[in-house]
Scaffold this active site. Structure first.
Site, PDB file in Angstrom:
ATOM      1  N   THR A   1      -6.083   6.379  -4.096  1.00  0.00           N
ATOM      2  CA  THR A   1      -5.435   5.932  -5.344  1.00  0.00           C
ATOM      3  C   THR A   1      -6.103   4.672  -5.894  1.00  0.00           C
ATOM      4  O   THR A   1      -6.257   4.527  -7.099  1.00  0.00           O
ATOM      5  CB  THR A   1      -3.939   5.664  -5.106  1.00  0.00           C
ATOM      6  OG1 THR A   1      -3.800   4.845  -3.949  1.00  0.00           O
ATOM      7  CG2 THR A   1      -3.192   6.944  -4.884  1.00  0.00           C
ATOM      8  N   THR A   2      -6.505   3.753  -4.997  1.00  0.00           N
ATOM      9  CA  THR A   2      -7.202   2.539  -5.462  1.00  0.00           C
ATOM     10  C   THR A   2      -8.588   2.910  -5.981  1.00  0.00           C
ATOM     11  O   THR A   2      -9.022   2.418  -7.026  1.00  0.00           O
ATOM     12  CB  THR A   2      -7.329   1.525  -4.308  1.00  0.00           C
ATOM     13  OG1 THR A   2      -6.032   1.285  -3.760  1.00  0.00           O
ATOM     14  CG2 THR A   2      -7.916   0.217  -4.785  1.00  0.00           C
TER      15      THR A   2
ATOM     16  N   ASP B   1      -1.149  -0.066  -1.146  1.00  0.00           N
ATOM     17  CA  ASP B   1      -1.289   1.304  -1.640  1.00  0.00           C
ATOM     18  C   ASP B   1      -1.426   1.255  -3.164  1.00  0.00           C
ATOM     19  O   ASP B   1      -0.537   0.761  -3.852  1.00  0.00           O
ATOM     20  CB  ASP B   1      -0.064   2.131  -1.228  1.00  0.00           C
ATOM     21  CG  ASP B   1      -0.138   3.549  -1.763  1.00  0.00           C
ATOM     22  OD1 ASP B   1      -1.164   4.204  -1.521  1.00  0.00           O
ATOM     23  OD2 ASP B   1       0.815   3.982  -2.423  1.00  0.00           O
TER      24      ASP B   1
ATOM     25  N   ASP C   1       0.539   8.806   3.152  1.00  0.00           N
ATOM     26  CA  ASP C   1      -0.848   9.032   2.743  1.00  0.00           C
ATOM     27  C   ASP C   1      -1.599   9.817   3.815  1.00  0.00           C
ATOM     28  O   ASP C   1      -2.336  10.761   3.509  1.00  0.00           O
ATOM     29  CB  ASP C   1      -1.564   7.690   2.508  1.00  0.00           C
ATOM     30  CG  ASP C   1      -1.100   7.015   1.220  1.00  0.00           C
ATOM     31  OD1 ASP C   1      -0.210   7.583   0.563  1.00  0.00           O
ATOM     32  OD2 ASP C   1      -1.613   5.937   0.876  1.00  0.00           O
TER      33      ASP C   1
END
Length: 561
Positions: A100-101, A67, A398
């Site tokens: 998020t990445t 994550d 998520d």
């Protein structure tokens, strides 16, 4: 020696000695290199074939995760410009939950794509202007191509949510159990109040042991059995349709404080004080019993006397219930938390269809099910190792956030790099109609967007150059949703037909945040670092004599002479 009658200019010292200042283009390039170093760390975690990172803290605690926000939080990043990427990853996680990445990779590669122009002397303001114009075009294009889902058909809408949850989990550790967990997440979100969808009302409890398939969804509230006294084992552990009372009241005899002083003349006076204390607690207990409640929960301790008293009257009690769990109980069963034992009416009590204390793995859990006002639920997660269960929890968080956004917005786009390729082609085409340096900047923005499908291909072991050429060709032919296929022999497919769906809000947020972060880093051309900021801050000094006063004790007065 003075020359030409001009006086020597005195040296003006503005900053403390040892202060580190660096400015100009080298500083800007240094900031870009720092951001790229972070992006390189995260790059391999992107997509359904992304790798995991094992991060060990200074205390020796190990965490396995892929994550992006969690990795950024666990990495102790000290470079001031690179911390901007940590902030955008956290913002993306709290606002949308997924992507998020992607947001960190996009920001870093936007900077990388214009590094050559900065070295050649192009003004950062022109670059920022080009980025913002490109971002605006991307937002308009997403609004134009996004697919709105019809919410009037509950079955179709539920199948959409299942696919959105499944796409979110495809890059996580639990991708092998996608159907099982997707159903659990969608059921959890649909059990919330549709008007506010407060995800904090979805409780997640982790119990080591068993397999992933042993995880369960409780449509109500479950929390771990709290600390209890001896009489608790004599209490009934199961009720049908009980009345439930939630308190913020302490039900135990208190020990005298160290600094309390009671002056008495004879033993009977001391006995009267003790009797009065017992009288107070018995009055509280009788007031609770009169309400008809069969389950009594309190945020504060319930002592051994009260526990035994309740056991004698077939009432179940639990003290020291965590505030978050008590809040969820009230949401599920109705009623309200009472801070006094007097004047409690029926409207202050809640009820549920079934209450029981059950063994789950190695722990005992209190379960409230069939709740009439259930606007909350609990996910009980099982698994082999603690690190594994923690990663499952992050993955489900998520997925919950993504499903929540899909419920609220109902607009979706295809994932797997399809939307990024379409935006890239759209911006590149528009850039050709603009003269001057802006054309170069917008083309660079379009090129940076291609990092998402490129990295997904690299992580899956595909030839990324080959895949990107195929995608460019398909998008040029007008195939809007052509994206990367990590399983098929061709490496490319229509991801909308393959049900790789994401809420459009994930993409909107990621591209906007990445653009803002890139513009912010480009606007910094000088870093002034105070030498004291490099040292550990010991905090303010204590006033003289404070240590001696602390050792003497508090509230005990002066020593006798």
């Amino acid at each position: 020696m003075q020359r030409g009658g001009m006086s020597m200019q005195p040296t003006v010292l503005l900053l403390r000695e040892g202060t580190d200042t660096s400015q100009g283009t080298p500083q800007l390039l240094s900031n870009i290199s720092a951001c790229l170093a972070i992006a390189d760390t995260l790059a391999t975690t992107l997509g359904p074939r992304g790798m995991d990172k094992l991060i060990v803290s200074d205390r020796g605690d190990a965490q396995i995760t892929n994550d992006g926000a969690t990795i950024m939080k666990l990495l102790d990043i000290v470079h001031p410009a690179a911390r901007t990427l940590v902030d955008i990853a956290r913002a993306q996680d709290s606002e949308v939950g997924d992507g998020t990445t992607s947001v960190v990779l996009l920001a870093a590669h936007l900077l990388k794509s214009v590094r050559g122009y900065i070295e050649e002397g192009v003004s950062p303001h022109i670059i920022s202007k080009g980025f913002r114009k490109s971002n605006q075009l991307a937002m308009e294009r997403i609004n134009q191509i996004q697919v709105t889902v019809d919410k009037s058909d509950p079955e179709r809408f539920r199948s959409l949510l299942l696919k959105v949850a499944s796409t979110s989990m495809s890059s996580k550790l639990i991708h092998t159990e996608k159907p099982f967990f997707s159903k659990m997440v969608v059921d959890a979100v649909q059990s919330l109040d549709p008007s506010d969808l407060d995800e904090s009302l979805i409780g997640i409890k982790k119990i080591p042991g068993g397999g992933m398939q042993d995880s369960l969804l409780v449509r109500g509230v479950a929390f771990k059995k709290t600390f209890t006294y001896a009489g608790a084992e004599q209490q009934p552990k199961s009720f049908k349709n009980p009345l439930i009372l939630c308190l913020n009241v302490e039900l135990e005899l208190k020990a005298e404080k160290d600094n309390a002083e009671v002056r008495i003349e004879q033993v009977s006076e001391y006995q009267a004080i003790v009797d009065a204390e017992w009288e107070i607690i018995f009055r509280k207990l009788e007031a609770i019993a009169k309400t008809g409640a069969k389950v009594v929960l309190s945020k504060l301790p319930i002592g051994d006397l009260a526990t035994q008293w309740f056991a004698d009257r077939d009432i179940f009690c639990a003290g020291r219930v965590p505030a978050s769990d008590l809040r969820r109980v009230v949401q599920a069963v109705g009623g309200s938390v009472q801070s006094t034992c007097s004047d409690i009416g029926r409207e202050h009590l809640g009820t549920c269809g079934n209450f029981e204390e059950r063994q789950v793995g190695g722990e005992r859990y209190n379960l409230f099910q069939e709740c009439p006002k259930a606007k909350t639920c609990t996910l009980i997660l099982r698994g082999g190792a603690d690190q594994f269960i923690e990663e499952v929890e992050r993955s489900l968080h998520d997925a919950v956030m993504v499903v929540k956004r899909a419920v609220r917005n109902g607009q979706i786009v295809a994932g797997g790099g399809a939307v990024e390729m379409d935006l890239s082609a759209h911006i590149r085409k528009h850039a050709l109609s603009i003269p001057g340096k802006m054309q170069l900047i917008m083309t660079a923005f379009a090129h940076a967007l291609e990092i998402i499908p490129r990295q997904i291909s690299d992580n899956a072991g595909l030839d990324s150059t080959d895949v990107l050429n195929k995608l460019r060709m398909r998008h040029a032919k007008g195939e809007l949703w052509a994206g990367v296929d990590v399983d098929g022999p061709d490496g490319v497919r229509n991801n909308m037909d393959a049900f790789v769906w994401e809420p459009s809000l994930v993409k909107v947020n990621a591209i906007s945040s990445a653009t803002e972060a890139a513009c912010l880093i480009l606007s910094v051309d000088e870093t002034v670092r105070n030498p004291q900021s490099e040292q550990q801050n010991p905090g303010p000094r204590a006033p003289p004599g404070a240590a001696a006063r602390a050792l003497r004790g508090r509230g005990r007065g002066m020593p006798r002479r």
